[in-house]
Design a protein around this motif. Structure first.
Motif, short mmCIF file in Angstrom:
data_model
loop_
_atom_site.label_atom_id
_atom_site.label_comp_id
_atom_site.label_asym_id
_atom_site.label_seq_id
_atom_site.Cartn_x
_atom_site.Cartn_y
_atom_site.Cartn_z
N VAL A 243 43.38 1.60 39.61
CA VAL A 243 42.49 0.80 38.76
C VAL A 243 41.55 1.71 37.98
N LYS A 244 41.00 2.72 38.64
CA LYS A 244 40.11 3.65 37.94
C LYS A 244 40.85 4.40 36.84
N MET A 245 42.09 4.81 37.15
CA MET A 245 42.88 5.50 36.12
C MET A 245 43.20 4.57 34.95
N ALA A 246 43.53 3.30 35.28
CA ALA A 246 43.82 2.34 34.22
C ALA A 246 42.58 2.08 33.36
N LYS B 141 40.09 4.12 32.97
CA LYS B 141 39.83 5.34 32.22
C LYS B 141 40.74 5.43 31.00
N LYS B 142 42.03 5.11 31.21
CA LYS B 142 42.95 5.11 30.08
C LYS B 142 42.56 4.06 29.05
N GLU B 143 42.11 2.89 29.54
CA GLU B 143 41.69 1.83 28.62
C GLU B 143 40.48 2.27 27.81
N LYS B 144 39.51 2.93 28.46
CA LYS B 144 38.34 3.43 27.74
C LYS B 144 38.75 4.46 26.70
N ILE B 145 39.65 5.35 27.09
CA ILE B 145 40.11 6.38 26.15
C ILE B 145 40.81 5.72 24.96
#
Length: 259
Positions: free
Chosen positions: A82-85, A87-91
């Motif tokens: 979830v954190k990676m997702a 983070k990717k969404e923010k990027i």
């Protein structure tokens, strides 16, 4: 009966009693052995049952601990994903915002139209209120005579009738417009989906990138054009809702909206 026969009968009776006593003693001994064996078997069974219960309990505790560890590991893995997702969404959102900002700087037509959209309605409303206030003071009607506008004032009774009627009319019109806009916005929010986000982003990108080209052949405010596109999309969405409902394909339509 002779004495000899009586003595023999007494001897036989004594032997019989002795045999019965021995038999009773053997029966008692066999009963005691059976009871001891039964008690021993019961004790062994109870001991085995306790051992089996302890083994089952240990196995259950081991499985519970294993399940708890697996659950904790799954939660940690899910949190990491979830954190990676996120983070990717923010990027992705930052990249999209940066791209749109660069396009907006390179093509300032949309930015200029945004400023016009924020200022012109207020200027138009202010001028309209001033004209209406002047008209309320002295209600009049206009006629063009030989190309020249001539203004004629209404009579006193007609003037007051027009004042009262116009105030009610414009008030009802303003309330109706505000209510209609509010209902449309509420419905748009209720129907918001992944497809709506894609359409909105594509529309914003299109009016930003192709704003100059749009102005070259059509004089229209790009913000107004964006609103028209969204209103058209909402109308198409309402039509497709009814179409897929009549075809009994609501699930397929929901999947299309969530992709």
């Amino acid at each position: 009966m002779s004495r000899k026969e009586q003595q023999k009968l007494v001897a036989d009776l004594a032997d019989t009693q002795s045999l019965l006593a021995d038999t009773k003693r053997l029966v008692n001994m066999s009963n005691a052995d059976a009871v001891k064996k039964a008690q021993a078997a019961q004790a062994a069974a109870e001991l085995k049952a306790k051992k089996d219960i302890a083994d089952y309990r240990d196995a259950a505790d081991s499985k519970v601990a294993e399940a708890v560890n697996e659950k904790s590991a799954a939660i940690r893995t899910a949190d990491i994903r979830v954190k990676m997702a996120k983070k990717k969404e923010k990027i992705a959102w930052r990249s999209l915002a940066s791209t749109l900002f660069c396009c907006l700087i390179a093509n300032p037509a949309f930015l200029n139209d945004v400023l016009d959209a924020l200022t012109l309605p207020f200027v138009w409303a202010w001028n309209g209120i001033n004209d209406y206030a002047y008209w309320l003071e002295i209600p009049y009607y206009s006629r063009y005579i030989e190309g020249i506008e001539q203004r004629y004032a209404y009579s006193t009774g007609m003037a007051w009738l027009l004042r009262i009627t116009s105030v009610f009319f414009y008030t009802a019109l303003a309330v109706g417009i505000c209510y209609g806009i509010w209902r449309i916005v509420q419905y748009y929010r209720e129907r918001w989906c992944s497809l709506s986000l894609k359409v909105l982003l594509v529309s914003i990108g299109a009016v930003i990138v192709f704003g100059e080209g749009i102005h070259s052949f059509m004089r229209v405010n790009l913000v107004a054009l964006l609103i028209i596109i969204q209103a058209t999309y909402l109308g198409v969405l309402i039509y497709l809702d009814g179409y897929f409902e009549t075809q009994n394909r609501e699930r397929y339509w929901e999947k299309l909206q969530k992709r």
